[in-house]
Design a protein around this motif. Structure first.
Motif, short mmCIF file in Angstrom:
data_model
loop_
_atom_site.label_atom_id
_atom_site.label_comp_id
_atom_site.label_asym_id
_atom_site.label_seq_id
_atom_site.Cartn_x
_atom_site.Cartn_y
_atom_site.Cartn_z
N LYS A 275 0.86 -1.06 -0.17
CA LYS A 275 -0.31 0.13 -0.13
C LYS A 275 0.84 1.13 -0.06
CE LYS A 275 -3.99 -2.06 2.06
NZ LYS A 275 -4.35 -2.36 3.76
N ALA A 276 1.84 0.98 0.96
CA ALA A 276 3.09 2.32 0.64
C ALA A 276 3.75 2.51 -0.09
CB ALA A 276 4.31 2.43 1.88
N LEU A 277 3.75 1.73 -1.26
CA LEU A 277 4.20 1.75 -2.73
C LEU A 277 3.18 2.35 -3.94
CD1 LEU A 277 6.87 -1.26 -2.47
CD2 LEU A 277 7.23 1.38 -2.99
N ASN A 278 1.91 2.46 -3.11
CA ASN A 278 0.61 2.73 -4.43
C ASN A 278 0.44 0.88 -5.31
OD1 ASN A 278 0.24 5.51 -3.62
ND2 ASN A 278 1.60 5.79 -4.51
N ILE A 279 1.14 -0.15 -4.23
CA ILE A 279 0.30 -1.19 -5.24
C ILE A 279 -0.98 -1.51 -4.31
CG2 ILE A 279 1.19 -3.52 -5.57
CD1 ILE A 279 3.06 -1.04 -6.73
N LYS A 280 -2.18 -2.15 -5.50
CA LYS A 280 -2.86 -2.81 -4.86
C LYS A 280 -2.49 -4.35 -4.37
CE LYS A 280 -5.32 -1.41 -9.57
NZ LYS A 280 -4.16 -0.26 -10.17
N THR A 281 -3.98 -3.73 -3.41
CA THR A 281 -3.55 -5.19 -2.55
C THR A 281 -4.60 -5.77 -2.11
OG1 THR A 281 -3.97 -4.08 -0.68
CG2 THR A 281 -1.61 -3.82 -1.25
N PHE A 282 -4.83 -7.52 -1.79
CA PHE A 282 -5.96 -7.64 -1.44
C PHE A 282 -5.42 -9.26 -0.61
CE2 PHE A 282 -8.94 -11.49 -1.63
CZ PHE A 282 -10.32 -11.08 -2.30
#
Length: 347
Positions: A275-282
């Motif tokens: 999230k801190a890298l602005n990568i989508k997460t599930f």
């Protein structure tokens, strides 16, 4: 103005508490802002432009009262004006007291008035999307006249790290014209790790839906467990898994994750870092973890699932009370419960 933030403990906590520095820098642009953290967590806040110095809480200080006292005295010698103790345990209570700071802030406990000038009560309910972990941390800055705001944790990679990791992936036959997913296959412990066979089903669904390339997040000592999950995946899924392509350090993992389309798997430090890298997460939560605290900035790009979402009748007491029942509750948390939500996320 000299300010010290204390946040011992795990990587996710250290990353999340780093939001305080962005808010403090706006209030005190010329202030000295220092961070006292465990030595193994430095990588996650390395290069943060809002942090001036790191003070390290070592293994020795953790195990030795004499070493802890020496650290506390060294903090006192630095003459801080303000100390904000996010950790709020006995060791940080001592460090805060020895700091001699005229303003000491921490969370409210029955005894904390002995150590701190301001004792902030944690919020227990959150109607927003930031997550209680963010809300409660920002409350600690209230006594300094800083209004609560929702700052996202950020990780700062260098251009060299990004470039080097891209070449590393290309050299291992990763095709950037295709989707690339990082899988958090293992949690920080058995009670925070989704059952291996269930995780394999999740990965099978991922590959079936996207034909994407798969990377596993694990460290060398976890290779046996990660390989077990690999072996449980369908043969056609295994063809898409680049099992031996992984970062050998935390910074390498971060740089590799930067190039992924999403990170999927066990909720924990890896999810927070993505999230801190602005990568989508599930994120798949452990049944005994309080989702309201750690579902940071939930939206279409950051999705999470918890057994309580699907079987609320099982929760007759707070989630943390179920820690010793995690294994039994995990059995009830079958992938079929959230397959449609996963497919929607992938689309």
């Amino acid at each position: 103005m000299k300010i010290l933030i204390i946040q011992q403990k795990m990587i996710g906590d250290v990353l999340t508490s780093s939001i305080l520095f962005e808010a403090l820098r706006l209030k005190y642009p010329k202030g000295q802002l220092d961070y006292l953290i465990n030595e193994h967590t430095v990588a996650v806040v390395e290069n943060n432009p809002n942090i001036d110095n790191f003070l390290l809480f070592t293994k020795e200080a953790e195990l030795s009262k004499a070493k802890l006292l020496k650290l506390a005295r060294s903090v006192g010698n630095r003459k801080y004006d303000i100390v904000v103790d996010v950790y709020s345990k006995l060791s940080s209570n001592l460090i805060s007291l020895f700091s001699g700071a005229k303003t000491r802030i921490s969370y409210h406990k029955y005894y904390t008035s002995l150590f701190y000038h301001y004792n902030i009560k944690r919020e227990k309910n959150n109607n927003g999307k930031a997550g209680l972990a963010i809300v409660n941390r920002m409350q600690l800055l209230g006594p300094l006249g800083i209004e609560t705001t929702f700052i996202k944790p950020k990780i700062y990679l260098t251009e060299e790290e990004i470039s080097t990791s891209k070449h590393f992936l290309e050299n291992h036959q990763i095709d950037f014209s295709k989707s690339l997913y990082m899988i958090s296959v293992l949690g920080s412990g058995g009670k925070k790790t989704y059952p291996f066979s269930y995780m394999a089903e999740v990965i099978d669904t991922l590959v079936k839906e996207t034909s994407g390339q798969i990377l596993f997040n694990y460290i060398p000592k976890q290779e046996t467990e990660a390989k077990t999950i690999f072996d449980l995946c369908k043969p056609e899924t295994q063809k898409n898994i680049y099992f031996h392509v992984f970062g050998k350090s935390l910074r390498e993992f971060l740089a590799i994750t930067y190039h992924c389309d999403a990170l999927i798997g066990n909720e924990g430090g890896a999810i927070n870092m993505a999230k801190a890298l602005n990568i989508k997460t599930f994120a798949i939560y452990s049944p005994w973890i309080d989702k309201a605290t750690w579902n940071l900035f939930e939206n279409d790009n950051n999705v999470s699932v918890h057994l309580k979402d699907f079987k609320p009748e099982l929760y007759t007491k707070p989630e943390k009370k179920f820690k010793n029942e995690a294994a039994e509750l995990y059995k009830k948390f079958k992938p079929q419960l959230f397959t449609n939500k996963l497919k929607a996320f992938l689309k």
